[in-house]
Design an enzyme around this catalytic site. Sequence first.
Site, short mmCIF file in Angstrom:
data_model
loop_
_atom_site.label_atom_id
_atom_site.label_comp_id
_atom_site.label_asym_id
_atom_site.label_seq_id
_atom_site.Cartn_x
_atom_site.Cartn_y
_atom_site.Cartn_z
N CYS A 201 -53.24 13.30 -13.57
CA CYS A 201 -54.15 14.03 -12.70
C CYS A 201 -53.45 14.39 -11.39
O CYS A 201 -52.95 13.50 -10.69
CB CYS A 201 -55.38 13.17 -12.42
N CYS A 204 -55.41 12.41 -8.35
CA CYS A 204 -55.35 10.97 -8.10
C CYS A 204 -54.22 10.26 -8.84
O CYS A 204 -53.96 9.08 -8.58
CB CYS A 204 -56.67 10.32 -8.48
N CYS A 217 -60.08 14.12 -15.77
CA CYS A 217 -59.56 12.82 -15.34
C CYS A 217 -60.69 11.81 -15.39
O CYS A 217 -61.71 11.99 -14.71
CB CYS A 217 -58.99 12.91 -13.93
N CYS A 220 -61.01 9.95 -11.48
CA CYS A 220 -61.58 10.55 -10.27
C CYS A 220 -62.58 11.66 -10.55
O CYS A 220 -63.22 12.17 -9.63
CB CYS A 220 -60.46 11.08 -9.36
N ASP A 338 -29.34 22.38 -12.44
CA ASP A 338 -29.71 21.19 -13.21
C ASP A 338 -30.12 21.61 -14.62
O ASP A 338 -31.12 22.30 -14.79
CB ASP A 338 -30.86 20.48 -12.50
#
Length: 412
Positions: A201, A204, A217, A220, A338
């Site tokens: 999430c 949260c 979620c 939350c 990268d």
Amino acid sequence: MAGNAEPLSPRAKLAVTAGKAAAAVSRAAGRGSGSVIGGRVALKLDPDLLARLATHLDVVLVSATNGKTTTTRLLAEALRANGEVVSNALGANMPAGITSALAGGSEARYGVIEVDEKYLAGVARDVKPKAIALLNLSRDQLDRAAETRMLAEKWREGLAGSDAVIIANADDPLITWAASSCPTVVWVAAGQEWKDDAWSCPSCGGVLQRPAEDWFCGECGFRRPTTTWALSGDHVIDPYGSAWPIQLQLPGRANKSNAAVSAAAAAAFGVDPKVALERMYKVQAVAGRYDVVQFHDRDVRLLLAKNPAGWLETFSLIDGPPTPVILSVNARGADGTDTSWLWDVDYTRLAGHPIRVIGDRKLDLAVRLEVAGLEFQVCQDFDEAVRTSPAGRIEAIANYTAFQDLRRRVGN
């Protein structure tokens, strides 16, 4: 609607003229379109030029890690139903390139602007857009753009309280979280094939639950919002429940998703979905993407895939074996240096295809394919890869600068 263009100040006129001259010199020297250097020169002379050039335009910004160039093209074509459009159609999507594009649009009514994710909030402050289309956020150029949640947080903070209508893909939790700080959001069920950047999430940190076409979620309560537009198979469903057919010359589910977001964005400017979608059919290719070219007496389709989400969508466009595939990966500045993202791509989807590997980082890619248990051949260059591929149309998949290398080689 924005008003007619106001006369530029002498300083702004000088900046535009100098920028165009710098761009012309760059083109004459064979160093590309010149849009970036032209914009840099212009902004050096007048740092407020971008804002000045946008004052007479109804602007829509498009940002994402995948699909923003294509969506910009589709949306620009749709808005041309109502008036002249200026757009950075070649994908120069940082402030300098955007400035160069707008400098050529004094008679335009609309500005359809692709914006690099890192610069979205700043460009939005400058040009005061009427609408912003947000498609997706996934790992891309990790050395430059950093972690996806950090980028979503920058968007959330930078766009908070924006007067723009936000057209947002509700199927991407990161996009939903970023857009939730804005007062006016049009939620689109545009789909999300790549989910590996959104299992936690963004609000949260809890684990997201993903039943069927939903997500939420459990900790939350943050959840997928109710949508008013939706991609449904080969149709776009509008807020009134009407289904409008998507007929594109561009292939794949991802481009239908781009068309759905574009139709919703065009509607914010008063363009009927039927008209918008019909106009999108005119787009045959986007900066060389999806073009089929003749090279060494072979048909080669050029496909761009910059990150794991893009590779996943691209694999879905390829017919089954024995279609030969050329893979090319670079790690130059514009790609991100990268290459660890190669390990996030499920290359086993290419099992059974004759594979040729080229590019600056061909050995990195070779190691990845070896671990995936695939058979492949490393080649020195594109010519060798094409000549040694078995019969049939060849699919050439490349990341950003590798794709530009291929285009130059085939003269596209």
